[in-house]
Design an enzyme around this catalytic site. Sequence first.
Site, short mmCIF file in Angstrom:
data_model
loop_
_atom_site.label_atom_id
_atom_site.label_comp_id
_atom_site.label_asym_id
_atom_site.label_seq_id
_atom_site.Cartn_x
_atom_site.Cartn_y
_atom_site.Cartn_z
N ALA A 75 1.13 -1.13 -0.03
CA ALA A 75 0.00 -0.21 0.16
C ALA A 75 0.84 1.02 0.10
O ALA A 75 2.16 1.72 0.51
CB ALA A 75 -0.65 0.80 1.26
N GLY A 120 0.35 -5.47 0.32
CA GLY A 120 -0.56 -5.49 0.02
C GLY A 120 -0.55 -6.27 -1.68
O GLY A 120 -1.35 -6.16 -2.39
C1 LIG Z 1 -7.43 6.47 1.85
C2 LIG Z 1 -6.44 6.05 1.42
C3 LIG Z 1 -5.99 5.03 0.83
C4 LIG Z 1 -4.44 4.31 0.97
C5 LIG Z 1 -3.87 3.41 1.02
C6 LIG Z 1 -4.71 2.74 -0.23
C7 LIG Z 1 -4.08 1.06 -0.49
C8 LIG Z 1 -4.65 0.33 1.27
C9 LIG Z 1 -4.76 -1.20 -0.23
C10 LIG Z 1 -5.35 -1.67 1.54
C11 LIG Z 1 -5.46 -2.51 2.58
C12 LIG Z 1 -3.39 -2.65 2.62
C13 LIG Z 1 -3.07 -3.36 3.44
C14 LIG Z 1 -1.85 -3.75 3.49
O1 LIG Z 1 -2.01 -4.63 4.04
C15 LIG Z 1 -0.37 -2.59 3.45
C16 LIG Z 1 0.46 -2.36 3.43
O2 LIG Z 1 0.72 -2.82 1.94
S1 LIG Z 1 1.42 -1.54 3.81
C17 LIG Z 1 2.97 -1.39 2.95
C18 LIG Z 1 4.47 -2.38 3.12
N1 LIG Z 1 5.24 -2.39 2.01
C19 LIG Z 1 6.08 -2.62 2.68
O3 LIG Z 1 6.59 -2.27 3.74
C20 LIG Z 1 7.49 -1.97 1.99
C21 LIG Z 1 8.04 -0.40 1.85
N2 LIG Z 1 9.03 -0.64 0.38
C22 LIG Z 1 10.43 -0.72 0.79
O4 LIG Z 1 10.01 -1.32 1.78
C23 LIG Z 1 11.37 -0.44 -0.21
O5 LIG Z 1 10.82 0.67 -0.61
C24 LIG Z 1 12.00 -1.83 -0.45
C25 LIG Z 1 10.36 -2.05 -1.50
C26 LIG Z 1 12.60 -2.68 0.43
C27 LIG Z 1 12.64 -1.64 -1.31
O6 LIG Z 1 13.99 -0.43 -1.48
P1 LIG Z 1 14.74 0.48 -2.56
O7 LIG Z 1 15.41 -0.42 -3.27
O8 LIG Z 1 15.91 1.25 -1.57
O9 LIG Z 1 13.97 0.79 -3.05
P2 LIG Z 1 13.14 2.97 -1.93
O10 LIG Z 1 12.92 2.15 -0.32
O11 LIG Z 1 14.58 4.34 -2.30
O12 LIG Z 1 11.56 2.98 -2.62
C28 LIG Z 1 12.17 3.58 -4.54
C29 LIG Z 1 10.69 4.62 -4.42
O13 LIG Z 1 9.48 4.22 -3.80
C30 LIG Z 1 9.30 4.39 -2.94
N3 LIG Z 1 8.19 3.03 -2.36
C31 LIG Z 1 8.45 1.79 -1.97
N4 LIG Z 1 7.54 1.57 -1.36
C32 LIG Z 1 6.80 2.24 -1.30
C33 LIG Z 1 5.36 2.27 -0.55
N5 LIG Z 1 4.93 0.93 -0.01
N6 LIG Z 1 4.73 3.17 -0.35
C34 LIG Z 1 5.39 4.27 -0.95
N7 LIG Z 1 6.39 4.64 -1.94
C35 LIG Z 1 7.00 2.92 -1.92
C36 LIG Z 1 10.28 4.46 -2.58
O14 LIG Z 1 9.59 6.02 -1.20
C37 LIG Z 1 11.07 5.57 -3.10
O15 LIG Z 1 10.72 6.54 -3.87
P3 LIG Z 1 11.67 8.06 -3.35
O16 LIG Z 1 11.58 7.95 -1.55
O17 LIG Z 1 12.41 7.46 -4.39
O18 LIG Z 1 9.95 9.02 -4.10
#
Ligand SMILES: CCCCCCCCCCCCC[C@H](O)CC(=O)SCCNC(=O)CCNC(=O)[C@H](O)C(C)(C)COP(=O)(O)OP(=O)(O)OC[C@H]1O[C@@H](n2cnc3c(N)ncnc32)[C@H](O)[C@@H]1OP(=O)(O)O
Length: 270
Positions: A75, A120
């Site tokens: 998400a 997600g």
């Molecule tokens: C009414 C509003 C609703 C809002 C939500 C709507 C959707 C709801 C969906 C239903 C419910 C979902 C429930 C779900 O179970 C909850 C989740 O999914 S919580 C999130 C889980 N995911 C994570 O925790 C992963 C997060 N990311 C990371 O750990 C790392 O990015 C990575 C995948 C290990 C990769 O690392 P790197 O190679 O170092 O790359 P970067 O970290 O630099 O990422 C590049 C770039 O992408 C952006 N980014 C990555 N993941 C996310 C994310 N999940 N959300 C937003 N942005 C993300 C990151 O910020 C970088 O961007 P930049 O900083 O360069 O602009």
Amino acid sequence: MTEQPGTDADRAPVRIERDGVVATVVIDRPKALNALSPEVLRALADAFDELLEEADAVRGVIVVGEGGRAFVAGADIRSLSTLTPEEGAEASRLGHRVASAIEAFPAPVIACVDGFALGGGLELALACDVIYATDASSFGQPEVRLGLIPGFGGTVRLPRAVGLSLAKELIFTGRRIDAATAEAAGLVARRFADREALLAGARATIEEVAANAWTAVALAKRVLVDAAGTPTETAASLEVAGFADAFRTADMREGVAAFIEKREPEFSGR
Ligand SMILES: CCCCCCCCCCCCC[C@H](O)CC(=O)SCCNC(=O)CCNC(=O)[C@H](O)C(C)(C)COP(=O)(O)OP(=O)(O)OC[C@H]1O[C@@H](n2cnc3c(N)ncnc32)[C@H](O)[C@@H]1OP(=O)(O)O
């Protein structure tokens, strides 16, 4: 949430590509690793509503993330950070609506994971019928590292896919597993060396399914989805009803007749 300029703002978050009997749903927010914003979820629901209108011509759907680094990295955390508990519940319900649309689609939906499938993103893949992955892919439910829990079906479908013990370990630790481990655990059905082989493999599977009685394939999917997680007796009665429904199709009569007459069947989809 609106995209920041110079990110993915200049593109639709989801697009459908059609090629014969195969439809491909592409999640297209590569700069945010295809994170699930509300716009993406609504676009995914719309995409499957649109495909349902063409269901008589689509024998299978591929879901894939753009960019080669992620299927979906979860998400959109920036969006999540702004939510009230009630909005969080609404977001979760939106995610479950997408999962229901995928499970209701009367043909196989194959998640083609090339890169990260996290939170997600893994839950979206789990809502699909089959998960294929490249060797470089990884899977996890890292929500607890954000103070969250899976909210898009992970507590429902991950135990079914890998068993309660590994599902609990992955959800409690937030740990990522690689594609080989995911395949060994039964989460991934097939692994491929690269994206090209992954998509070609998914297409080949859909074309193989398309040669069968797709009325029967749709019935089998309906029973498998409806029976999942139900007590054995309930699941058995759902199968009995689905088996009886197959006898009401012209395709069943054609399939049986073709075997007896030693010829290839010509299925009509009725
Ligand atoms: C009414 C509003 C609703 C809002 C939500 C709507 C959707 C709801 C969906 C239903 C419910 C979902 C429930 C779900 O179970 C909850 C989740 O999914 S919580 C999130 C889980 N995911 C994570 O925790 C992963 C997060 N990311 C990371 O750990 C790392 O990015 C990575 C995948 C290990 C990769 O690392 P790197 O190679 O170092 O790359 P970067 O970290 O630099 O990422 C590049 C770039 O992408 C952006 N980014 C990555 N993941 C996310 C994310 N999940 N959300 C937003 N942005 C993300 C990151 O910020 C970088 O961007 P930049 O900083 O360069 O602009």
